[in-house]
Design an enzyme around this catalytic site. Structure first.
Site, mmCIF file in Angstrom:
data_model
loop_
_atom_site.group_PDB
_atom_site.id
_atom_site.type_symbol
_atom_site.label_atom_id
_atom_site.label_comp_id
_atom_site.label_asym_id
_atom_site.label_seq_id
_atom_site.Cartn_x
_atom_site.Cartn_y
_atom_site.Cartn_z
ATOM 1 N N HIS A 49 -24.541 20.160 7.631
ATOM 2 C CA HIS A 49 -24.402 18.878 6.939
ATOM 3 C C HIS A 49 -25.512 18.757 5.890
ATOM 4 O O HIS A 49 -26.454 19.558 5.865
ATOM 5 C CB HIS A 49 -24.493 17.706 7.933
ATOM 6 C CG HIS A 49 -25.761 17.682 8.705
ATOM 7 N ND1 HIS A 49 -25.846 18.084 10.018
ATOM 8 C CD2 HIS A 49 -27.006 17.312 8.352
ATOM 9 C CE1 HIS A 49 -27.086 17.971 10.433
ATOM 10 N NE2 HIS A 49 -27.821 17.498 9.438
HETATM 11 C C1 T46 Z 1 -30.875 17.491 10.487
HETATM 12 C C2 T46 Z 1 -31.113 18.674 11.350
HETATM 13 C C3 T46 Z 1 -32.322 19.469 10.933
HETATM 14 C C4 T46 Z 1 -29.628 10.743 17.609
HETATM 15 O O1 T46 Z 1 -29.155 9.933 18.416
HETATM 16 N N1 T46 Z 1 -30.737 10.409 16.874
HETATM 17 C C5 T46 Z 1 -31.316 11.253 15.986
HETATM 18 O O2 T46 Z 1 -32.331 10.895 15.360
HETATM 19 C C6 T46 Z 1 -30.727 12.547 15.806
HETATM 20 C C7 T46 Z 1 -31.341 13.538 14.806
HETATM 21 C C8 T46 Z 1 -29.628 12.874 16.536
HETATM 22 N N2 T46 Z 1 -29.096 11.995 17.420
HETATM 23 C C9 T46 Z 1 -27.920 12.385 18.210
HETATM 24 C C10 T46 Z 1 -26.644 12.531 17.411
HETATM 25 C C11 T46 Z 1 -25.903 13.628 18.149
HETATM 26 O O3 T46 Z 1 -25.149 13.069 19.188
HETATM 27 O O4 T46 Z 1 -28.186 13.657 18.791
HETATM 28 C C12 T46 Z 1 -27.010 14.468 18.799
HETATM 29 C C13 T46 Z 1 -27.266 15.788 18.077
HETATM 30 O O5 T46 Z 1 -27.470 15.542 16.663
HETATM 31 P P1 T46 Z 1 -26.867 16.500 15.524
HETATM 32 O O6 T46 Z 1 -25.596 17.086 15.978
HETATM 33 O O7 T46 Z 1 -26.865 15.719 14.243
HETATM 34 O O8 T46 Z 1 -27.994 17.647 15.458
HETATM 35 P P2 T46 Z 1 -28.154 18.815 14.371
HETATM 36 O O9 T46 Z 1 -29.074 19.807 14.983
HETATM 37 O O10 T46 Z 1 -26.869 19.307 13.876
HETATM 38 O O11 T46 Z 1 -28.901 18.109 13.122
HETATM 39 C C14 T46 Z 1 -30.171 17.526 13.279
HETATM 40 C C15 T46 Z 1 -30.225 16.192 12.538
HETATM 41 O O12 T46 Z 1 -29.166 15.351 12.995
HETATM 42 C C16 T46 Z 1 -30.115 16.347 11.040
HETATM 43 O O13 T46 Z 1 -30.465 15.152 10.398
HETATM 44 O O14 T46 Z 1 -31.171 17.530 9.305
HETATM 45 O O15 T46 Z 1 -31.184 18.377 12.751
#
Ligand code: T46
Length: 138
Positions: A49
């Site tokens: 993303h």
């Molecule tokens: C990014 C990369 C480097 C939350 O509830 N609060 C938060 O602050 C974050 C970051 C995530 N979440 C929840 C949302 C999802 O259910 O944690 C779960 C995993 O998040 P996500 O699938 O977005 O994780 P990544 O590793 O794909 O991405 C993350 C960050 O979301 C993003 O901003 O730049 O790490």
């Protein structure tokens, strides 16, 4: 594409190392949120993303991983393997994190609170958004 890496100052002595990070000094924005990932399963790729306005600094404080950055024109792979180096990721930048070592802890400093509407999770939408932003900014 210019990759912006920050080399933080470790305060080392005979006891070991300590790195201190302050907003606007070591981190180039107000720190609104901190999160970290660990126990990443073997072979997992995360991310896929971009963000409309969020800025972040990624620090692999233990172990190692790789980050693929893509600004819509160019891609770069940045290895993160030192607890004193931080990778700056601006808005409008597609990112993927992968090759996590089993002991990797990836710490992230973010300029904004969590907001799902800031995410662009579709690659074509990202390219369109990037183009529109470029036109807006001349
Ligand atoms: C990014 C990369 C480097 C939350 O509830 N609060 C938060 O602050 C974050 C970051 C995530 N979440 C929840 C949302 C999802 O259910 O944690 C779960 C995993 O998040 P996500 O699938 O977005 O994780 P990544 O590793 O794909 O991405 C993350 C960050 O979301 C993003 O901003 O730049 O790490």
């Amino acid at each position: 594409m210019q990759v912006v890496k920050y080399m933080f100052q470790p305060h080392g002595d005979e006891r070991g190392q300590l790195v201190a990070l302050e907003e606007y000094k070591d981190i180039p924005f107000e720190i609104k949120r901190v999160y970290y990932m660990y126990d990443t399963a073997n072979g997992v790729h995360r991310g896929f993303h971009a963000h409309r306005s969020l800025e972040q600094i990624l620090v692999c404080i233990h172990g190692s991983c790789k980050v693929l950055l893509d600004n819509g024109r160019e891609k770069k792979v940045v290895p993160l393997e030192k607890p004193y180096e931080g990778l700056y990721i601006s808005n409008n930048m597609w990112r993927e994190m992968y090759d996590f070592s089993p002991d990797a802890v990836l710490l992230v400093f973010a300029s904004q609170l969590y907001d799902e509407s800031d995410y662009i999770r579709n690659y074509d939408e990202f390219l369109k958004f990037t183009e529109e932003e470029e036109q807006k900014n001349g």
